[in-house]
Design a protein around this motif. Sequence first.
Motif, PDB file in Angstrom:
ATOM      1  N   ASP A   1     -18.310   6.593   2.374  1.00  0.00           N
ATOM      2  CA  ASP A   1     -19.416   5.771   2.974  1.00  0.00           C
ATOM      3  C   ASP A   1     -19.117   4.413   2.827  1.00  0.00           C
ATOM      4  O   ASP A   1     -19.419   3.825   4.055  1.00  0.00           O
ATOM      5  N   GLN A   2     -18.419   3.981   1.820  1.00  0.00           N
ATOM      6  CA  GLN A   2     -18.179   2.509   1.756  1.00  0.00           C
ATOM      7  C   GLN A   2     -17.181   2.101   2.978  1.00  0.00           C
ATOM      8  O   GLN A   2     -17.342   1.105   3.570  1.00  0.00           O
ATOM      9  N   LEU A   3     -16.121   2.909   3.163  1.00  0.00           N
ATOM     10  CA  LEU A   3     -15.169   2.777   4.228  1.00  0.00           C
ATOM     11  C   LEU A   3     -15.982   2.666   5.721  1.00  0.00           C
ATOM     12  O   LEU A   3     -15.757   1.676   6.668  1.00  0.00           O
ATOM     13  N   LYS A   4     -17.310   3.672   5.937  1.00  0.00           N
ATOM     14  CA  LYS A   4     -17.794   3.695   7.051  1.00  0.00           C
ATOM     15  C   LYS A   4     -18.603   2.288   7.244  1.00  0.00           C
ATOM     16  O   LYS A   4     -18.786   1.820   8.307  1.00  0.00           O
ATOM     17  N   ASP A   5     -19.190   1.695   5.993  1.00  0.00           N
ATOM     18  CA  ASP A   5     -20.060   0.488   6.345  1.00  0.00           C
ATOM     19  C   ASP A   5     -19.179  -0.458   6.461  1.00  0.00           C
ATOM     20  O   ASP A   5     -19.551  -1.487   7.229  1.00  0.00           O
TER      21      ASP A   5
ATOM     22  N   VAL B   1      -7.715  -6.402  12.331  1.00  0.00           N
ATOM     23  CA  VAL B   1      -6.876  -5.785  11.233  1.00  0.00           C
ATOM     24  C   VAL B   1      -7.527  -5.114  10.591  1.00  0.00           C
ATOM     25  O   VAL B   1      -7.253  -3.975  10.042  1.00  0.00           O
ATOM     26  N   ARG B   2      -8.787  -5.654  10.086  1.00  0.00           N
ATOM     27  CA  ARG B   2      -9.243  -4.789   9.035  1.00  0.00           C
ATOM     28  C   ARG B   2     -10.077  -3.553   9.562  1.00  0.00           C
ATOM     29  O   ARG B   2      -9.909  -2.466   8.915  1.00  0.00           O
ATOM     30  N   LEU B   3     -10.564  -3.703  10.979  1.00  0.00           N
ATOM     31  CA  LEU B   3     -11.114  -2.599  11.589  1.00  0.00           C
ATOM     32  C   LEU B   3     -10.147  -1.517  11.909  1.00  0.00           C
ATOM     33  O   LEU B   3     -10.297  -0.243  11.500  1.00  0.00           O
ATOM     34  N   GLY B   4      -8.913  -1.812  12.294  1.00  0.00           N
ATOM     35  CA  GLY B   4      -7.785  -0.789  12.553  1.00  0.00           C
ATOM     36  C   GLY B   4      -7.486  -0.197  11.270  1.00  0.00           C
ATOM     37  O   GLY B   4      -6.999   0.992  11.344  1.00  0.00           O
ATOM     38  N   THR B   5      -7.258  -0.765  10.166  1.00  0.00           N
ATOM     39  CA  THR B   5      -6.970  -0.271   8.739  1.00  0.00           C
ATOM     40  C   THR B   5      -8.050   0.796   8.412  1.00  0.00           C
ATOM     41  O   THR B   5      -7.605   1.805   8.038  1.00  0.00           O
ATOM     42  N   ILE B   6      -9.177   0.389   8.407  1.00  0.00           N
ATOM     43  CA  ILE B   6     -10.216   1.235   7.769  1.00  0.00           C
ATOM     44  C   ILE B   6     -10.233   2.305   8.749  1.00  0.00           C
ATOM     45  O   ILE B   6     -10.436   3.402   8.331  1.00  0.00           O
ATOM     46  N   ARG B   7     -10.033   2.234  10.185  1.00  0.00           N
ATOM     47  CA  ARG B   7     -10.049   3.347  10.924  1.00  0.00           C
ATOM     48  C   ARG B   7      -8.942   4.310  10.590  1.00  0.00           C
ATOM     49  O   ARG B   7      -8.883   5.593  10.775  1.00  0.00           O
ATOM     50  N   LEU B   8      -7.830   3.752  10.388  1.00  0.00           N
ATOM     51  CA  LEU B   8      -6.590   4.487   9.874  1.00  0.00           C
ATOM     52  C   LEU B   8      -7.174   5.423   8.908  1.00  0.00           C
ATOM     53  O   LEU B   8      -6.609   6.819   8.507  1.00  0.00           O
TER      54      LEU B   8
ATOM     55  N   GLU C   1      -2.236  -4.553   6.177  1.00  0.00           N
ATOM     56  CA  GLU C   1      -2.827  -3.382   5.889  1.00  0.00           C
ATOM     57  C   GLU C   1      -3.125  -2.845   4.448  1.00  0.00           C
ATOM     58  O   GLU C   1      -4.011  -2.430   3.915  1.00  0.00           O
ATOM     59  N   VAL C   2      -1.905  -3.188   3.734  1.00  0.00           N
ATOM     60  CA  VAL C   2      -1.962  -3.229   2.378  1.00  0.00           C
ATOM     61  C   VAL C   2      -3.208  -3.585   1.537  1.00  0.00           C
ATOM     62  O   VAL C   2      -3.891  -3.025   0.877  1.00  0.00           O
ATOM     63  N   GLU C   3      -3.307  -5.034   1.720  1.00  0.00           N
ATOM     64  CA  GLU C   3      -4.432  -6.111   1.269  1.00  0.00           C
ATOM     65  C   GLU C   3      -5.555  -5.214   1.836  1.00  0.00           C
ATOM     66  O   GLU C   3      -6.576  -5.125   0.723  1.00  0.00           O
TER      67      GLU C   3
ATOM     68  N   THR D   1      -8.449  -3.078  -1.106  1.00  0.00           N
ATOM     69  CA  THR D   1     -10.025  -3.730  -1.598  1.00  0.00           C
ATOM     70  C   THR D   1     -10.891  -2.516  -1.878  1.00  0.00           C
ATOM     71  O   THR D   1     -11.833  -2.583  -2.427  1.00  0.00           O
ATOM     72  N   PHE D   2     -10.210  -1.113  -1.353  1.00  0.00           N
ATOM     73  CA  PHE D   2     -11.299   0.191  -1.819  1.00  0.00           C
ATOM     74  C   PHE D   2     -10.755   0.704  -2.977  1.00  0.00           C
ATOM     75  O   PHE D   2     -11.387   1.852  -3.384  1.00  0.00           O
ATOM     76  N   LEU D   3      -9.673   0.352  -3.460  1.00  0.00           N
ATOM     77  CA  LEU D   3      -9.065   1.126  -4.786  1.00  0.00           C
ATOM     78  C   LEU D   3      -9.589   0.485  -5.894  1.00  0.00           C
ATOM     79  O   LEU D   3      -9.896  -0.636  -5.781  1.00  0.00           O
ATOM     80  N   PRO D   4      -9.600   1.134  -6.864  1.00  0.00           N
ATOM     81  CA  PRO D   4     -10.032   0.688  -8.329  1.00  0.00           C
ATOM     82  C   PRO D   4      -9.192  -0.549  -8.682  1.00  0.00           C
ATOM     83  O   PRO D   4      -7.872  -0.437  -8.206  1.00  0.00           O
ATOM     84  N   LYS D   5      -9.624  -1.277  -9.409  1.00  0.00           N
ATOM     85  CA  LYS D   5      -8.836  -2.428  -9.848  1.00  0.00           C
ATOM     86  C   LYS D   5      -7.616  -1.768 -10.853  1.00  0.00           C
ATOM     87  O   LYS D   5      -7.868  -0.988 -11.647  1.00  0.00           O
ATOM     88  N   PRO D   6      -6.605  -2.434 -10.742  1.00  0.00           N
ATOM     89  CA  PRO D   6      -5.098  -1.978 -11.401  1.00  0.00           C
ATOM     90  C   PRO D   6      -5.289  -2.162 -12.694  1.00  0.00           C
ATOM     91  O   PRO D   6      -5.934  -3.183 -13.282  1.00  0.00           O
ATOM     92  N   LEU D   7      -4.537  -1.301 -13.539  1.00  0.00           N
ATOM     93  CA  LEU D   7      -4.581  -1.376 -14.935  1.00  0.00           C
ATOM     94  C   LEU D   7      -3.499  -2.383 -15.377  1.00  0.00           C
ATOM     95  O   LEU D   7      -2.535  -2.391 -14.672  1.00  0.00           O
TER      96      LEU D   7
END
Length: 147
Positions: A5-9, A21-28, A82-84, A88-94
Amino acid sequence: MSLVDQLKDQMKVAMRAKDKVRLGTIRLALSAIKQVEVDTRETVNDEQAIAILTKMVKQRRDSIAQYEAANRPELAAAEAAEVEVIETFLPKPLTEDEVAAIIDATIAKVGAASMADMGKVMGALKSEVQGRADMGAIGALIRAKLK
């Protein structure tokens, strides 16, 4: 709110902002998630979505290394962008200290004493650190502690 849902928003936000760039990456990312849903005929939960996004980041990092080796900085830069976005949607790294503490606690909890118990430790750790740490590096740290 689930990760999907966050990705769709965020896709809608990127559309409004005309951020290609952001739109294309989220669509991927949404496409990869949808592919897994179609293949398994199940709805993807947050843990599975994190695994998919983590795999996407790993693929792009591999591509970056190959593009840099081939002297193609413009393609490497596109992959890095794209990595960046995905991160942003992944949890904070340990941190390294947090990873070491989690490994020690898991080894104690599982009662691992030798390399034969590595699979048990990895299985117990996977859900806890998925998307927050590199599993290859964690495997090396576990091997060092179980010698």
